[in-house]
Design a protein around this motif. Structure first.
Motif: not given
Length: 367
Positions: A155-159, A291-297, A328-331, A337-343
């Motif tokens: 919901f928050l992504d859509r919103f 283990s913490g990476l899923p949390r960042i978004f 929100i930066s990724r949105l 048409g871009g994207d944001l990735q964290i490695i």
């Protein structure tokens, strides 16, 4: 039940039915290229066409969000902060629907002033929604894990994606009325934006916050062609780069705060590809465990102790806010048409890759 009653009390039955009807209508997406081509000739006729388009498009987008705000799971719709946001959306829908048909430039100017007021009314939507989420987390009374409450995340992504679109459309139309635009400026879009310049300004802003919080700030080194430009929205790019640099500075500052070693610099590299402009932000701040990476978004997680209360506003930028900066930066990146990735390399540092489509012809993703 009080909240449902409040809706009936504050807003007429007719308006609520109207909102539901408009929420079923089809949205119309536009591309950066279309906005640029259309806005490069802000004639009276084009401004009139733009206003007529927004007069029909904005109520559809706003109605969709108002209906969603009414029907959120886990009792989120009943939280005071969320009710406030819902009322802003319903007020804005009512303002748009009660505005008469736009027939000439006098109508168009009045409409432009009205939609600008709507944009201002919605300035504090993000902190208000964050407050609602905080109230929900308190009510749940348990530690919320990254995989929890997927419906809330979706919901928050859509919103928020929809909010970016609504603010872009309003902001673009309003900005086309500026009497003396800079060379290459088309409303909010710059046709010849220098990502190096934006990166410099964003890095300076992030460093000044780091200095205030930690008493020192690592250096930021920027690499890339200073003469390279491409069409983009400078406020969007600044927001994304600022957020990423701020996170990197914070990681480095905290890792080296008690060290006698000099803190390593944060590096920004701007690469000009055929399809994408990519901005890489690298730090040696110790990285994030896998283990913490899923949390960042996620919107339910922040590493910072957040000082969020009823009176927080969008303008109060702190070193680490309510954990919304990365999602929100990724949105913002995805909006055009871009994207944001964290490695990340735990024990060393983190690389953020901000991909921006340089073709400008991808349609808005409409939630």
């Amino acid at each position: 039940m009080a909240a449902k009653k409040k809706l009936q009390e504050s807003f007429s039955k007719f308006l609520i039915e109207e909102v539901r009807r408009w929420s079923m209508m089809r949205q119309t997406g536009v591309s950066l290229k279309y906005m640029m081509d259309f806005g490069s000739r802000p004639s009276e006729r084009n401004l009139l066409l733009s206003a007529q388009f927004l007069h029909k498009e904005l109520p559809i987008r706003i109605a969709r969000r108002a209906v969603e705000l009414e029907n959120l799971p886990y009792g989120l719709s009943l939280k005071h902060a969320v009710l406030t946001v819902r009322d802003w959306y319903l007020d804005s829908f009512r303002d748009l629907r009660s505005f008469p048909e736009i027939k000439d430039s006098k109508d168009e100017l009045a409409f432009t002033q009205m939609i600008n007021k709507i944009k201002v009314r919605h300035n504090n939507v993000v902190p208000a929604m964050a407050m609602g989420i905080k109230q929900l987390k308190n009510d749940l009374g348990r530690k919320v894990e990254p995989g929890d409450l997927p419906e809330i995340h979706q919901f928050l992504d859509r919103f928020y994606l929809s909010r970016i679109g609504i603010r872009m459309l309003i902001g673009q139309h309003v900005a086309l009325h500026e009497p003396n635009p800079s060379p290459g400026q088309v409303g909010q879009i710059w046709t010849n934006l220098s990502p190096i310049e934006v990166a410099k300004n964003a890095a300076e802003d992030a460093r000044s916050i780091c200095l205030r919080e930690y008493g020192s700030a690592p250096e930021v080194q920027i690499y890339g062609d200073p003469n390279f430009t491409f069409p983009y929205v400078p406020t969007h790019l600044h927001l994304m780069v600022f957020e990423l640099v701020k996170n990197s500075l914070r990681a480095v500052a905290e890792m080296f705060i008690n060290s006698d070693k000099e803190a390593p610099p944060v590096r920004i590299i701007v690469a000009d590809g055929i399809e994408d402009v990519t901005i890489k932000i690298s730090d040696e701040g110790g990285g994030i465990p896998r283990s913490g990476l899923p949390r960042i978004f996620t919107y339910l997680y922040s590493t910072a102790n957040t000082a969020l209360d009823e009176h927080s506003t969008a303008d109060e930028v702190t070193m680490a806010g309510y954990g919304y900066g990365l999602p929100i930066s990724r949105l913002y990146a995805r909006y055009f048409g871009g994207d944001l990735q964290i490695i990340s390399m735990e024990g060393y540092g983190t690389d953020a890759y901000l991909h921006l489509s340089r073709l400008g012809d991808s349609q808005e993703p409409l939630p």
